[in-house]
Design an enzyme around this catalytic site. Structure first.
Site, PDB file in Angstrom:
ATOM      1  CG  PHE A 687     -10.590   0.124 -15.462  1.00 25.86           C
ATOM      2  CD1 PHE A 687     -11.010  -0.970 -16.319  1.00 25.86           C
ATOM      3  CD2 PHE A 687      -9.990  -0.231 -14.253  1.00 25.86           C
ATOM      4  CE1 PHE A 687     -10.857  -2.054 -15.882  1.00 25.86           C
ATOM      5  CE2 PHE A 687      -9.914  -1.318 -14.094  1.00 25.86           C
ATOM      6  CZ  PHE A 687     -10.182  -2.505 -14.747  1.00 25.86           C
ATOM      7  CD  GLU A 688     -14.585   6.806 -19.118  1.00 28.22           C
ATOM      8  OE1 GLU A 688     -14.793   7.219 -18.499  1.00 28.22           O
ATOM      9  OE2 GLU A 688     -14.157   6.960 -20.479  1.00 28.22           O
TER      10      GLU A 688
END
Length: 963
Positions: A687-688
């Site tokens: 994830f970012e």
């Protein structure tokens, strides 16, 4: 078959004194001095360009006519190279016009469709739409399109050529919108650059946004004539059940450091022992601690500055204070004790010589080291820094306190300068609640059943120190799961059937440093560099997400990790060299029930998976890409995760930022996602947080980045007010995304049904043409294995794959005459396997079928037009037109009548017209083939011209001897 073409040319009616000069040329002129430039500028068109030559003369650029160049020569000036002239300028204009024509053609075909004679006939043509997604967020409704064009080719390390692509869209009425050009997406990290595909994000108008997604069609057309259409789909498309009334969330009110994160989770484990177990990880982090350090011996004292270039810098205009001289004088001091264990009390002083020819001395009182510098005959300092280093090392009391060295391996031959008592510092400013020394990392096992029998989901946060929202995301996830267990049926169902592992701070030492000392810190705090001076204190550390063992820098030329200890992507001295990395890998090894994992980062708003790296081999070879059936699962599970992110405050992680790490962001050799997927078979996501913020709610697709540490509440000084409360929002929405991942794990755990798939064939029977076929997934993703020889497929059989990265499933072909039996089955991500299915196709004569073609010779000629003829100027004029040829004959010949002379009433041009055909004969049939026709007319400067229009009708003949 004959056709006529009318050739026209207008001659302007102008007086002789108004006739334009010949084309100018921009040339280099060599002049002796500035005065000459000033004088020339009064009468000549001097450009804003000047270059000083080695001999002191000047080279300038002047736009000149031929007489002006002659005048410059008469003035004794030398004319050099021609920079531009009429020919080069015409070429630039022609290039512009040609590209405009390409753009206009692509736009027209996107809006109106491509003429049938130009349509692609291959199973998949030159242009292929890979995805069409429509999404609605807090700012509006948008359309995202990806299309690949096979005619786009590399023309150099960083350049590409190929047709223009344009897209248009329509609803059920079939009325297409105005076309928009679709730009290329180029991966610039590879060497050479790599064309990936064309892509575009479009804001839909209010009316278009109301079109049901099932009725929304996109057409992408190429200026080369290829076209593809695709149906839009809603992104993300999952329908999610709501949480129960009173669902609890929001378990933080500010950014928290790793110590505070751990304390909150420790309390959660103490309060809910039936749901949470805290497990100490086996490797202590090196800790939030440093040896105290300092620099003495400089004329202008070191003032705590840092430098990414490692330079001590120049000080004012003092020639004794250049960076090079200061480097020879600097004495680097490091305490043997950690700063918090006494190192911060150590001081070093370099005193002025006691007198002429005074000796170099070292004395120690408690933690204070005093160096008496040697003096020369006049009593000035005479000790070289190398001498001071040797003297301190020779002093037993001093050597018990400190180590000393020259600056960055310098020879230390400068004269050490007197320096006032200087207290050594560890430069660490965290408040007292942050423990100095090794940090005990923990993983928290959360669930009603925590014996390894349930499918496990593993979350790691804040591997990169400066990404402050991520630690909060892990803590919030844990709190929501535990606090809502008794009141929310959806949470209880997950907790009863899934075990969650939360590692909230994968980089606690770097996290504390970023919070309190150097906000930009990405890595941990371990120094593997050869230097240990305070100037470089913000350059140390290992990028923990480049320190894993799969497809790392040590495995080959994998891109995205550095061997330079001062670079933010430094991967360390070896694979898994860091205790934080070892701990993360230990969790994956210790708990084999973990089937899903996510490493949380920021910023940009990405949702990604393997492959995470590619090679620097000129081919962009990635670590093994998952089969299209596996990647389809990644997308399907991801839509549930992304749907949960969206429901919190309307943030949509765009399709452009969803997919394999190497395809949507960059190559990162040695990442956790690759370690999880390739080493352990764990479905590893990355994830970012921090999706770019859409800043318009009415027009355009303008977005702004949020940064690593956006405002948690109201924006303060130096913060963008449009990002108010962004930090809290990011942590909250991605905690919701984590909940979605746990839901995907639950679906995985409960899945006992094999996938349903089907086949599409171009025809079950053909007279002799090849049969093309592809497979479809009818309910869920799966890996499809098949045979075409009638044998029963096995797990070793060929797999159905994607055409290219992020591409559609391949179109397969059978061409050999005879009967073929295609057999296939599918296996989903859980391992559920479908029964074998069969499709029979036959290629070859099945009976008699035929048709006739009438004899056709068709010729159409477009008109050509010369530019205006100019009297008194010698020039060759040129015009073009097109002959479109259709012939069903075995051969054909195209000819043109004797051109003769262009005429204007009773007046004719003295020089005859010339006509050239790009092609004049055919040995096989052709259809709607465009043949270039070029007309040439020479005008001499003495040729009389009559005002008006000159023209001539020509006869073109298409004939055959083999009808």
């Amino acid at each position: 078959m004959a056709a006529a073409a009318l050739l026209i040319a207008a001659v302007p009616a102008v007086a002789s004194d108004e006739l334009p000069d010949g084309g100018t040329a921009l040339v280099q002129v060599h002049v002796p001095n500035e005065a000459a430039i000033v004088a020339l500028a009064e009468t000549f068109d001097v450009a804003e360009y000047k270059r000083v030559e080695a001999d002191g003369t000047l080279t300038i650029a002047v736009d000149t006519t031929a007489p002006e160049r002659a005048e410059l020569r008469r003035m004794g000036l030398r004319i050099g190279d021609t920079i531009e002239d009429a020919t080069s300028r015409a070429a630039a204009a022609a290039e512009r016009d040609a590209q405009r024509a390409e753009d206009e053609r692509a736009a027209a075909w996107a809006e109106r469709g491509v003429p049938k004679s130009r349509a692609a006939v291959a199973p998949r043509g030159e242009t292929v739409i890979q995805r069409v997604d429509r999404f609605t967020n807090y700012a509006g409704t948008f359309l995202y399109v990806e299309a690949h064009n096979k005619a786009t080719v590399s023309t150099g390390p960083t350049s590409f050529s190929g047709p223009t692509l344009a897209l248009s869209y329509a609803g059920a009425d079939g009325v297409y919108s105005a076309a928009t050009e679709v730009p290329r997406y180029i991966d610039i990290q590879t060497a050479p650059d790599t064309y990936m595909f064309h892509r575009l994000l479009v804001r839909l108008t209010d009316a278009a946004a109301k079109i049901p997604v099932s009725e929304l069609t996109v057409r992408v057309a190429s200026s080369s004539g290829s076209v593809d259409t695709g149906k839009a789909r809603e992104w993300p498309g999952a329908t999610l059940p709501p949480m129960a009334a009173g669902y609890q969330q929001g378990f933080f009110n500010r950014y928290q450091d790793p110590t505070e994160n751990r304390a909150q989770l420790d309390k959660l484990a103490a309060d809910f022992p039936n749901l949470v177990t805290a497990v100490n990880l086996p490797h202590l982090s090196p800790g939030y601690q440093r040896k105290a350090m300092g620099i003495v011996g400089l004329k202008t004292p070191y003032a705590d500055q840092t430098s990414n270039q490692g330079s001590l810098g120049n000080v004012g205009d003092d020639p004794t204070q250049t960076a090079a001289i200061r480097a020879t004088q600097a004495l680097v001091v490091n305490t043997k004790a950690w700063g918090h264990e006494g190192g911060n009390t150590v001081s070093v002083e370099l005193r002025t010589p006691a007198g002429p020819n005074a000796p170099l001395t070292v004395s120690v009182t408690g933690a204070d080291i005093v160096v008496g510098l040697a003096g020369d005959a006049a009593g000035a300092p005479a000790s070289k820094t190398a001498d001071v280093i040797a003297a301190i090392r020779a002093s037993a009391p001093a050597s018990e306190l400190v180590t000393v060295a020259s600056y960055r391996g310098n020879d230390a031959q400068g004269i050490a300068q007197p320096t006032a008592k200087t207290l050594m510092k560890d430069y660490l400013n965290a408040p007292p609640h942050v423990q100095r020394g090794p940090f005990q990392q923990r993983v928290y096992r959360i669930g009603a059943v925590r014996d390894g029998s349930k499918v496990g989901v593993f979350f790691t946060c804040q591997t990169h120190a400066r990404e402050w929202t991520t630690g909060l995301t892990c803590v919030e996830t844990a709190e929501r799961l535990v606090r809502n267990y008794a009141t929310d049926p959806a949470t209880k169902r997950l907790m009863d059937n899934v075990e969650v592992f939360i590692h909230a701070n994968g980089n606690p030492d770097g996290g504390h440093l970023s919070m309190y000392d150097f906000a930009g810190q990405r890595r941990n705090m371990v120094n593997h560099c050869a230097f240990n001076d305070p100037v470089g204190r913000n350059q140390w550390g290992v990028d923990l997400n480049r320190n894993y063992t799969e497809y790392s820098r040590w495995d080959g030329p994998w891109v995205g990790a550095s061997a330079d200890c001062t670079v933010d992507s430094y991967s360390g001295p070896g694979e898994a060299s860091e205790p934080e990395t070892k701990n993360d890998m230990w969790i994956a090894d210790q708990y084999p029930n973990i089937k899903f994992a996510s490493n949380m980062h920021s910023f940009g708003g990405y949702f990604m998976w393997s492959p995470g790296a590619y090679m620097n081999d000129g081919k962009r070879t990635t670590s093994p890409a998952p089969n299209i059936g596996v990647e389809k699962y990644f997308f399907e599970a991801g839509e549930k995760i992304l749907g949960r992110i969206k429901e919190f405050r309307g943030t949509v992680i765009t399709p452009a930022r969803t997919g394999p790490i190497a395809d949507v962001i960059y190559s990162g050799a040695g990442s956790s996602a690759d370690d999880h997927w390739y080493r352990k078979g764990i479905i590893g996501y990355g994830f970012e947080t921090g999706a770019d913020k859409f800043i318009s709610t009415s027009e355009g697709t303008e977005q702004i980045p949020t940064g690593f540490q956006p405002p948690f509440g109201e924006a303060g000084p130096g913060q963008d007010p449009r990002l108010a409360h962004e930090g809290r929002g990011q942590a909250m929405e991605f905690a919701s995304g984590n909940f979605g991942m746990i839901e995907a794990a639950y679906d995985y755990a409960m899945d006992t049904t094999p996938p349903r798939t089907s086949i599409e064939v171009s025809a079950p029977k053909t007279v002799g043409a090849p049969v093309h076929f592809k497979f479809n997934w009818d309910d869920e993703a799966g890996v499809i294995r098949y045979t075409t020889d009638g044998s029963t497929p096995t797990l070793a059989s060929a797999t159905y794959n994607a055409e290219r990265p992020r591409g559609l499933g391949e179109v397969l072909t059978l061409a050999a005459p005879g009967v073929h039996e295609i057999k296939w089955f599918a296996t989903d991500i859980k391992g559920n396997q479908s029964a074998v299915q069969t499709q029979r196709v036959q290629i070859g004569e099945q009976g008699s079928v035929g048709g006739t073609v009438p004899a056709t010779l068709s010729l159409a000629i477009t008109a050509g037009s010369f530019p205006p003829f100019v009297a008194g100027v010698a020039r060759d004029y040129e015009a073009t037109s097109t002959a479109t040829v259709t012939s069903t004959a075995g051969n054909a010949t195209l000819a043109v009548s004797e051109p003769g002379h262009l005429a204007n009433g009773a007046f004719t041009l003295p020089e005859p017209l010339r006509v050239e055909l790009a092609k004049t004969s055919w040995l096989a049939p052709t259809s709607s083939e465009d043949v270039g026709v070029t007309y040439k007319q020479m005008i001499k400067d003495t040729d009389p011209l009559r005002t008006g229009t000159y023209s001539r009708t020509l006869t073109f003949t298409l004939s055959t001897t083999n009808p």
